[in-house]
Design an enzyme around this catalytic site. Structure first.
Site, PDB file in Angstrom:
ATOM      1  N   GLU A  22      32.198 -30.234   5.950  1.00  0.00           N
ATOM      2  CA  GLU A  22      32.254 -29.097   6.873  1.00  0.00           C
ATOM      3  C   GLU A  22      33.457 -29.251   7.800  1.00  0.00           C
ATOM      4  O   GLU A  22      33.891 -30.381   8.087  1.00  0.00           O
ATOM      5  CB  GLU A  22      30.950 -29.072   7.695  1.00  0.00           C
ATOM      6  CG  GLU A  22      30.886 -27.931   8.709  1.00  0.00           C
ATOM      7  CD  GLU A  22      29.486 -27.687   9.266  1.00  0.00           C
ATOM      8  OE1 GLU A  22      28.601 -28.542   9.076  1.00  0.00           O
ATOM      9  OE2 GLU A  22      29.300 -26.628   9.900  1.00  0.00           O
ATOM     10  N   GLU A 170      21.548 -21.770   6.682  1.00  0.00           N
ATOM     11  CA  GLU A 170      20.540 -21.787   7.750  1.00  0.00           C
ATOM     12  C   GLU A 170      20.492 -20.422   8.448  1.00  0.00           C
ATOM     13  O   GLU A 170      20.617 -20.313   9.672  1.00  0.00           O
ATOM     14  CB  GLU A 170      20.807 -22.926   8.748  1.00  0.00           C
ATOM     15  CG  GLU A 170      20.747 -24.286   8.077  1.00  0.00           C
ATOM     16  CD  GLU A 170      20.677 -25.491   9.020  1.00  0.00           C
ATOM     17  OE1 GLU A 170      20.840 -25.316  10.237  1.00  0.00           O
ATOM     18  OE2 GLU A 170      20.464 -26.612   8.515  1.00  0.00           O
ATOM     19  N   TYR A 249      16.916 -33.420   7.324  1.00  0.00           N
ATOM     20  CA  TYR A 249      17.570 -34.618   7.854  1.00  0.00           C
ATOM     21  C   TYR A 249      16.532 -35.654   8.244  1.00  0.00           C
ATOM     22  O   TYR A 249      15.406 -35.303   8.630  1.00  0.00           O
ATOM     23  CB  TYR A 249      18.400 -34.258   9.095  1.00  0.00           C
ATOM     24  CG  TYR A 249      19.687 -33.541   8.750  1.00  0.00           C
ATOM     25  CD1 TYR A 249      20.818 -34.247   8.367  1.00  0.00           C
ATOM     26  CD2 TYR A 249      19.763 -32.151   8.777  1.00  0.00           C
ATOM     27  CE1 TYR A 249      21.999 -33.593   8.043  1.00  0.00           C
ATOM     28  CE2 TYR A 249      20.943 -31.485   8.447  1.00  0.00           C
ATOM     29  CZ  TYR A 249      22.053 -32.215   8.084  1.00  0.00           C
ATOM     30  OH  TYR A 249      23.223 -31.570   7.755  1.00  0.00           O
ATOM     31  N   GLU A 304      21.646 -30.228   2.331  1.00  0.00           N
ATOM     32  CA  GLU A 304      21.950 -31.024   3.537  1.00  0.00           C
ATOM     33  C   GLU A 304      20.836 -32.041   3.669  1.00  0.00           C
ATOM     34  O   GLU A 304      19.668 -31.675   3.862  1.00  0.00           O
ATOM     35  CB  GLU A 304      22.041 -30.157   4.792  1.00  0.00           C
ATOM     36  CG  GLU A 304      23.292 -29.307   4.820  1.00  0.00           C
ATOM     37  CD  GLU A 304      23.531 -28.610   6.159  1.00  0.00           C
ATOM     38  OE1 GLU A 304      23.084 -29.117   7.211  1.00  0.00           O
ATOM     39  OE2 GLU A 304      24.166 -27.538   6.132  1.00  0.00           O
ATOM     40  N   GLN A 353      27.398 -36.090   5.926  1.00  0.00           N
ATOM     41  CA  GLN A 353      28.495 -35.380   5.305  1.00  0.00           C
ATOM     42  C   GLN A 353      29.493 -36.398   4.751  1.00  0.00           C
ATOM     43  O   GLN A 353      29.467 -37.549   5.159  1.00  0.00           O
ATOM     44  CB  GLN A 353      29.172 -34.459   6.305  1.00  0.00           C
ATOM     45  CG  GLN A 353      28.260 -33.377   6.846  1.00  0.00           C
ATOM     46  CD  GLN A 353      29.024 -32.274   7.583  1.00  0.00           C
ATOM     47  OE1 GLN A 353      30.247 -32.242   7.617  1.00  0.00           O
ATOM     48  NE2 GLN A 353      28.259 -31.360   8.206  1.00  0.00           N
TER      49      GLN A 353
HETATM   50  O1  AHR Z   1      25.480 -31.014   9.121  1.00  0.00           O
HETATM   51  C1  AHR Z   1      25.527 -30.549  10.420  1.00  0.00           C
HETATM   52  C2  AHR Z   1      24.814 -29.223  10.602  1.00  0.00           C
HETATM   53  O2  AHR Z   1      23.448 -29.378  10.366  1.00  0.00           O
HETATM   54  C3  AHR Z   1      25.205 -28.118   9.678  1.00  0.00           C
HETATM   55  O3  AHR Z   1      26.339 -27.434  10.078  1.00  0.00           O
HETATM   56  C4  AHR Z   1      24.011 -27.191   9.752  1.00  0.00           C
HETATM   57  O4  AHR Z   1      23.836 -26.447   8.580  1.00  0.00           O
HETATM   58  C5  AHR Z   1      22.860 -28.145  10.022  1.00  0.00           C
HETATM   59  O5  AHR Z   1      22.074 -27.713  11.061  1.00  0.00           O
END
Ligand code: AHR
Length: 500
Positions: A22, A170, A249, A304, A353
């Site tokens: 990103e 999102e 996450y 993600e 990332q």
């Molecule tokens: O990876 C960081 C952020 O986490 C991304 O931009 C978003 O899609 C998510 O909330």
């Protein structure tokens, strides 16, 4: 442990080893792009050390340009002569300026250099279907349209290939705070009009069209998946999807507060417990998908995932900089194993990332570069890309720390295209080695060779000054009484191939 090679499962899609880049902090600028005039060795502005490192892990696809950034990205700002590009802002991530120097052509050049494929997320939140449709035409048409001529004038007469298209990011949050119904109405429009014209991609399955999916384990996320999949069941000739995204996450508590370094066994075991929730999450959403898509035409794409900790001291909190330890290597292996076990439905995943952001593969500081423990797990798992899943049963045992009880062991097996059997085994226990006797049905194993990744401590890291604290080392095992005898070091990830 026993492995029956005669019983095979789904193909482990290589796209589960995908990356995410990103425009965030030093993920793209400095991490990939240094510009052609940089003193850092580069090819057309893209750093050579990073390219070499990524080539070695055979990155199947890179998701770009975001993340939240994608829903504020306007592709036209990122084409044409670099010195004429618009300088805009990146309000999501630190409020810094966005030079737009790394745009469509630079991204595709980067993919060419590392041998990967494009997963492009289009702007649904603040863009228009027309803008996205024109971007795809610009990238993919072989016909002499004005946009194709502009692409040629900018240096690329041949159409680009876009392997995956993300319809928003999102959209229930940073992508526009949409309700499922509102998103669905937008998604159908984008699905209808944002076409891929590349002649080599005319079979509709040649490009994954990925709708925004769930983002956690609260009830509202199952409602979201229900809504999208129910609509999918009623899709018509004029719109379609073949992917549903999922974000998850390993955070613990929001805002992210776990330290990336300087932690002990308590935080080690807590984070591993949190990360194992991925199993339930995938099972829950797969079950909903099965209801509406029993033939599993729609891939679940965990685009993600990874650890999200408190930002490193002294860094811009908006840049999401965090160190990467042996705990992250274990975490990565556990998640990759979960994806592999769900290979019939999970056909894509992108760790967040790739460089300098969250659970990255690579960290850079000006001309310096260091490979993280997570990088080495991705490298060791390369043989599992597109391999065929082989069920493996084992006594996982229990690793206990305080109130936390976790399986002590985790393992997957797969057969590669050449028919070779591979085992990936993780020992979660930070102190005790594990001895395994693996019996294999159908084949007679003589030995196993491969690599193991462990470290002095659960929070051991690689730094620019000490880059080899956590690196794989060779491992081998012999067969005894028809069983492979493997000794796994504490807190380790081991990948071996079986020699017959
Ligand atoms: O990876 C960081 C952020 O986490 C991304 O931009 C978003 O899609 C998510 O909330």
């Amino acid at each position: 442990m026993s492995v029956d090679v005669s019983k095979t499962g789904a193909k482990i899609d290589r796209n589960i080893f995908g990356q995410f880049a990103e425009h965030l902090g030093h993920g793209v600028y400095e991490g990939i792009w240094v510009g052609p005039d940089s003193t850092i060795p580069n090819t057309r502005g893209i750093r050579n050390d990073v390219v070499a490192a990524l080539k070695a892990i055979k990155v199947p696809n890179v998701r770009w340009p975001g993340g939240c950034f994608a829903d504020e990205y306007h592709w036209r700002k990122g084409i044409g002569p670099t010195d004429k590009r618009v300088v805009s802002l990146n309000p999501n991530w630190g409020g810094v300026t966005e030079p737009n120097a790394f745009g469509t052509h630079e991204f595709m050049d980067f993919l060419d250099q590392i041998g990967s494929q494009a997963y492009v997320s289009v702007n649904v939140g603040s863009g228009t279907p027309q803008e996205a449709a024109e971007w795809l035409e610009y990238m993919t048409t072989a016909q002499p349209t004005t946009l194709a001529k502009e692409r040629a004038a900018n240096g690329h007469p041949q159409p680009y290939k876009v392997a995956s298209l993300g319809i928003g990011n999102e959209s229930w949050d940073c992508g526009g705070n949409m309700t499922p119904d509102y998103y669905l109405s937008q998604m159908k429009i984008y699905s209808r009009f944002v076409r891929n014209f590349n002649p080599a991609q005319q079979d509709k399955d040649q490009m994954l069209k990925i709708a925004v999916g769930p983002g956690g384990d609260e009830p509202r996320w199952t409602d979201w998946t229900e809504a999208i999949m129910k609509a999918y069941r009623q899709h018509t000739w004029s719109w379609d999807i073949n992917g549903l995204s999922m974000h998850s996450y390993t955070v613990g508590h929001w805002p992210p507060s776990f330290a990336a370094t300087g932690f002990g066994e308590t935080e080690y075991s807590q984070i591993l417990k949190f990360t194992l929730a991925m199993e339930d999450l995938i099972s829950t959403h797969s079950a909903i998908m099965d209801k509406y898509d029993p033939q599993k035409k729609v891939a679940l794409v965990v685009d993600e995932w990874g650890a999200w900790y408190a930002p490193s001291l002294g860094t811009n909190p908006g840049f999401l900089v965090q160190q990467n330890s042996q705990r992250d290597a274990i975490l990565a292996a556990l998640n990759l194993n979960i994806f592999a076990r769900h290979a019939d439905r999970v056909r894509g995943a992108n760790i967040a990332q790739m460089i300098n952001v969250l659970q990255s593969m690579i960290m850079t500081d000006k001309e310096k570069m260091v490979l993280t423990p997570t990088y080495y797990v991705f490298k060791m798992y390369v043989p599992f890309q597109d391999a065929t899943f082989v069920p493996v049963s084992f006594d996982a045992g229990t690793y206990t720390h305080g109130d936390i009880k976790l399986p002590r062991l985790d393992a997957i097996a797969a057969k590669d295209k050449a028919g070779k059997l591979w085992l990936a085994i993780t020992n979660l226990d930070p102190d005790q080695p594990v001895e395994i006797a693996a019996s294999l049905t159908v084949i007679t194993a003589k030995s196993a060779v491969g690599e193991t990744l462990t470290a002095p401590k659960v929070d051991s890291v690689n730094t620019f000054d000490a880059p080899n604290t956590v690196v794989p080392k060779p491992v081998s095992a012999k067969a005894q009484n028809g069983k492979l005898a493997l000794k796994l070091e504490p807190k380790s990830v081991t990948v071996v191939s079986v020699e017959q």
